[in-house]
Design a protein around this motif. Structure first.
Motif, PDB file in Angstrom:
ATOM      1  N   ASP A  90       5.160  -5.192  26.546  1.00 34.34           N
ATOM      2  CA  ASP A  90       4.619  -6.853  26.785  1.00 34.34           C
ATOM      3  C   ASP A  90       4.173  -6.932  24.482  1.00 34.34           C
ATOM      4  OD1 ASP A  90       4.408  -7.638  28.996  1.00 34.34           O
ATOM      5  OD2 ASP A  90       2.693  -5.893  29.522  1.00 34.34           O
ATOM      6  N   LEU A  91       4.343  -5.825  24.177  1.00 29.43           N
ATOM      7  CA  LEU A  91       4.342  -5.639  22.670  1.00 29.43           C
ATOM      8  C   LEU A  91       4.593  -4.171  22.543  1.00 29.43           C
ATOM      9  CD1 LEU A  91       2.126  -6.230  20.097  1.00 29.43           C
ATOM     10  CD2 LEU A  91      -0.085  -4.767  21.370  1.00 29.43           C
ATOM     11  N   VAL A  92       4.992  -4.432  21.074  1.00 29.58           N
ATOM     12  CA  VAL A  92       5.681  -3.164  20.476  1.00 29.58           C
ATOM     13  C   VAL A  92       5.483  -3.229  19.137  1.00 29.58           C
ATOM     14  CG1 VAL A  92       7.676  -2.323  19.250  1.00 29.58           C
ATOM     15  CG2 VAL A  92       8.209  -3.434  21.657  1.00 29.58           C
ATOM     16  N   VAL A  93       4.411  -2.382  18.541  1.00 35.76           N
ATOM     17  CA  VAL A  93       4.152  -1.754  17.351  1.00 35.76           C
ATOM     18  C   VAL A  93       4.063  -0.853  16.890  1.00 35.76           C
ATOM     19  CG1 VAL A  93       1.825  -1.223  16.728  1.00 35.76           C
ATOM     20  CG2 VAL A  93       1.220  -2.174  18.652  1.00 35.76           C
ATOM     21  N   ALA A  94       4.647  -0.942  15.229  1.00 32.43           N
ATOM     22  CA  ALA A  94       4.765   0.408  14.250  1.00 32.43           C
ATOM     23  C   ALA A  94       4.694  -0.336  12.912  1.00 32.43           C
ATOM     24  CB  ALA A  94       6.504  -0.694  14.200  1.00 32.43           C
ATOM     25  N   VAL A  95       3.873   0.927  12.881  1.00 37.46           N
ATOM     26  CA  VAL A  95       2.751   1.016  11.920  1.00 37.46           C
ATOM     27  C   VAL A  95       3.512   2.003  10.222  1.00 37.46           C
ATOM     28  CG1 VAL A  95       0.826   1.426  10.206  1.00 37.46           C
ATOM     29  CG2 VAL A  95       1.184   0.636  12.643  1.00 37.46           C
ATOM     30  N   HIS A  96       4.138   1.068   9.445  1.00 41.26           N
ATOM     31  CA  HIS A  96       4.944   2.380   7.962  1.00 41.26           C
ATOM     32  C   HIS A  96       6.496   2.843   8.695  1.00 41.26           C
ATOM     33  CE1 HIS A  96       5.422   2.895   3.600  1.00 41.26           C
ATOM     34  NE2 HIS A  96       5.611   4.336   4.053  1.00 41.26           N
ATOM     35  N   VAL A  97       6.777   1.605   9.695  1.00 41.55           N
ATOM     36  CA  VAL A  97       7.658   2.510   9.833  1.00 41.55           C
ATOM     37  C   VAL A  97       9.473   1.466   9.360  1.00 41.55           C
ATOM     38  CG1 VAL A  97       9.944   3.243  12.401  1.00 41.55           C
ATOM     39  CG2 VAL A  97       7.391   3.127  12.433  1.00 41.55           C
ATOM     40  N   GLY A  98       9.849   2.229   7.895  1.00 47.01           N
ATOM     41  CA  GLY A  98      10.630   2.052   7.279  1.00 47.01           C
ATOM     42  C   GLY A  98      11.972   1.107   7.944  1.00 47.01           C
ATOM     43  N   ALA A  99      12.237   1.646   8.996  1.00 52.12           N
ATOM     44  CA  ALA A  99      13.665   1.211   9.650  1.00 52.12           C
ATOM     45  C   ALA A  99      13.654  -0.141   9.572  1.00 52.12           C
ATOM     46  CB  ALA A  99      14.404   2.490  11.054  1.00 52.12           C
ATOM     47  N   PHE A 100      12.604  -0.595  10.225  1.00 49.28           N
ATOM     48  CA  PHE A 100      12.528  -1.680  10.829  1.00 49.28           C
ATOM     49  C   PHE A 100      12.343  -2.771   9.049  1.00 49.28           C
ATOM     50  CE2 PHE A 100      10.750  -0.229  14.546  1.00 49.28           C
ATOM     51  CZ  PHE A 100      11.172  -0.685  14.853  1.00 49.28           C
ATOM     52  N   TRP A 101      12.161  -2.322   8.471  1.00 54.34           N
ATOM     53  CA  TRP A 101      12.173  -3.484   6.852  1.00 54.34           C
ATOM     54  C   TRP A 101      13.211  -3.368   6.031  1.00 54.34           C
ATOM     55  CZ3 TRP A 101       7.846  -5.376   6.381  1.00 54.34           C
ATOM     56  CH2 TRP A 101       6.452  -5.632   7.092  1.00 54.34           C
ATOM     57  N   ARG A 102      14.944  -2.353   6.317  1.00 56.00           N
ATOM     58  CA  ARG A 102      15.653  -2.121   5.733  1.00 56.00           C
ATOM     59  C   ARG A 102      16.645  -2.538   6.258  1.00 56.00           C
ATOM     60  NH1 ARG A 102      12.170   2.821   4.502  1.00 56.00           N
ATOM     61  NH2 ARG A 102      14.043   4.142   5.555  1.00 56.00           N
ATOM     62  N   ARG A 120       5.558  -9.835  22.704  1.00 52.28           N
ATOM     63  CA  ARG A 120       5.778  -9.381  20.337  1.00 52.28           C
ATOM     64  C   ARG A 120       6.173  -8.258  19.998  1.00 52.28           C
ATOM     65  NH1 ARG A 120       0.107  -9.187  18.879  1.00 52.28           N
ATOM     66  NH2 ARG A 120      -1.477  -8.770  21.140  1.00 52.28           N
ATOM     67  N   VAL A 121       6.104  -8.343  19.327  1.00 52.92           N
ATOM     68  CA  VAL A 121       6.845  -7.217  18.243  1.00 52.92           C
ATOM     69  C   VAL A 121       5.669  -7.084  16.972  1.00 52.92           C
ATOM     70  CG1 VAL A 121       7.871  -5.826  16.417  1.00 52.92           C
ATOM     71  CG2 VAL A 121       8.927  -7.458  18.543  1.00 52.92           C
ATOM     72  N   LEU A 122       5.089  -6.495  16.538  1.00 53.90           N
ATOM     73  CA  LEU A 122       4.116  -6.273  15.755  1.00 53.90           C
ATOM     74  C   LEU A 122       4.555  -5.116  14.662  1.00 53.90           C
ATOM     75  CD1 LEU A 122       1.858  -7.867  14.337  1.00 53.90           C
ATOM     76  CD2 LEU A 122       0.344  -6.175  15.122  1.00 53.90           C
ATOM     77  N   LEU A 123       4.897  -5.040  13.249  1.00 53.40           N
ATOM     78  CA  LEU A 123       5.173  -4.303  12.271  1.00 53.40           C
ATOM     79  C   LEU A 123       4.353  -4.417  10.717  1.00 53.40           C
ATOM     80  CD1 LEU A 123       9.107  -5.250  12.765  1.00 53.40           C
ATOM     81  CD2 LEU A 123       7.574  -3.300  13.822  1.00 53.40           C
ATOM     82  N   VAL A 124       3.811  -3.510  10.502  1.00 47.88           N
ATOM     83  CA  VAL A 124       2.789  -3.027  10.263  1.00 47.88           C
ATOM     84  C   VAL A 124       3.031  -2.363   8.387  1.00 47.88           C
ATOM     85  CG1 VAL A 124       0.132  -2.322   9.683  1.00 47.88           C
ATOM     86  CG2 VAL A 124       0.838  -3.280  11.794  1.00 47.88           C
ATOM     87  N   ASP A 125       1.976  -2.622   8.100  1.00 52.37           N
ATOM     88  CA  ASP A 125       3.219  -2.259   6.016  1.00 52.37           C
ATOM     89  C   ASP A 125       1.973  -2.206   5.034  1.00 52.37           C
ATOM     90  OD1 ASP A 125       4.624  -0.189   4.956  1.00 52.37           O
ATOM     91  OD2 ASP A 125       5.569  -1.557   4.073  1.00 52.37           O
ATOM     92  N   GLN A 126       1.584  -1.479   4.190  1.00 52.87           N
ATOM     93  CA  GLN A 126       0.673  -1.429   3.022  1.00 52.87           C
ATOM     94  C   GLN A 126       1.602  -1.536   1.910  1.00 52.87           C
ATOM     95  OE1 GLN A 126      -1.642   1.840   3.116  1.00 52.87           O
ATOM     96  NE2 GLN A 126      -3.219   0.580   2.999  1.00 52.87           N
ATOM     97  N   PRO A 127       2.509  -3.077   1.126  1.00 49.88           N
ATOM     98  CA  PRO A 127       3.152  -2.721  -0.029  1.00 49.88           C
ATOM     99  C   PRO A 127       2.784  -2.436  -1.068  1.00 49.88           C
ATOM    100  CG  PRO A 127       2.658  -5.550   1.459  1.00 49.88           C
ATOM    101  CD  PRO A 127       1.988  -4.382   2.206  1.00 49.88           C
ATOM    102  N   LEU A 128       3.370  -1.787  -1.215  1.00 52.18           N
ATOM    103  CA  LEU A 128       3.069  -1.049  -2.984  1.00 52.18           C
ATOM    104  C   LEU A 128       2.824  -1.563  -3.693  1.00 52.18           C
ATOM    105  CD1 LEU A 128       5.550   1.872  -3.559  1.00 52.18           C
ATOM    106  CD2 LEU A 128       3.807   1.845  -2.960  1.00 52.18           C
ATOM    107  N   GLN A 129       3.415  -2.803  -3.960  1.00 50.90           N
ATOM    108  CA  GLN A 129       3.246  -4.208  -5.169  1.00 50.90           C
ATOM    109  C   GLN A 129       2.455  -5.243  -4.874  1.00 50.90           C
ATOM    110  OE1 GLN A 129       3.540  -2.708  -8.066  1.00 50.90           O
ATOM    111  NE2 GLN A 129       4.660  -1.495  -7.337  1.00 50.90           N
ATOM    112  N   PRO A 130       1.093  -5.683  -5.260  1.00 54.27           N
ATOM    113  CA  PRO A 130       0.363  -7.065  -4.707  1.00 54.27           C
ATOM    114  C   PRO A 130       1.152  -8.020  -4.564  1.00 54.27           C
ATOM    115  CG  PRO A 130      -0.717  -6.221  -6.910  1.00 54.27           C
ATOM    116  CD  PRO A 130       0.690  -5.455  -6.484  1.00 54.27           C
ATOM    117  N   GLY A 131       1.898  -8.965  -3.904  1.00 53.18           N
ATOM    118  CA  GLY A 131       2.342 -10.240  -3.840  1.00 53.18           C
ATOM    119  C   GLY A 131       3.659 -10.551  -3.251  1.00 53.18           C
TER     120      GLY A 131
END
Length: 171
Positions: A90-102, A120-131
């Motif tokens: 019902d929920l897929v979560v990935a925290v800082h998993v680069g394969a989803f971002w590139r 639903r899917v929730l992909l979490v990251d902490q971008p290095l640069q603001p904005g």
């Protein structure tokens, strides 16, 4: 046992699993997020995948009581190689998993297949640069769309040392 980082605590709050949810965490690492997600469930289950046996051992140790109770499962495998049933989560979560971002982001095909109707899917990251939140969300939207997933929300959190984003997708 160490406490959760601000980013993981925030991400678990955003994920907000519902009672009875079947949750998949991709890239579970040491199992901190598994603990947070399992702690929010009532009658559901969480399965953590990680390609590192060292990490899955640590995750299983951290969550030993929940593993023994059958609430948490941990498997050493990459998502693309995992034998997971269709519509199982019902929920897929990935925290800082680069394969989803590139690109090529082939993992989205597996996520779409294992996602239950209304899931639903929730992909979490902490971008290095603001904005960067909007640009990252747009990138994910483009990678996920061919697999039938669309961005439905972009959450931002004040999580030192940098703000975090969580991109939510649904089929």
């Amino acid at each position: 046992m160490a406490t959760a980082s601000a980013r993981l605590a925030w991400a678990a709050e955003v994920a907000a699993p519902r009672p009875g949810d079947r949750v998949l965490e991709v890239g579970c690492g040491h199992g901190v997020m598994l603990s947070l997600l399992a702690g929010r469930l009532a009658g559901g289950s969480v399965l953590g995948l990680d390609r590192s046996a060292t990490m899955t051992r640590a995750a299983a140790d951290r969550n030993a009581a929940a593993v023994a109770a059958g609430t948490v499962g941990v498997r050493t495998t990459e998502l693309l190689a995992a034998d997971l049933p269709d519509g199982a989560f019902d929920l897929v979560v990935a925290v800082h998993v680069g394969a989803f971002w590139r690109p090529p982001a082939a993992e989205f095909a597996v996520v779409r297949r294992v996602l239950a109707p209304g899931g639903r899917v929730l992909l979490v990251d902490q971008p290095l640069q603001p904005g960067q939140a909007r640009a990252k969300a747009d990138r994910v939207a483009g990678l996920a769309a061919p697999h039938g997933l669309a961005v439905t929300a972009v959450h931002t959190g004040d999580t030192p040392p940098r703000p975090s984003i969580a991109v939510e997708l649904r089929a």
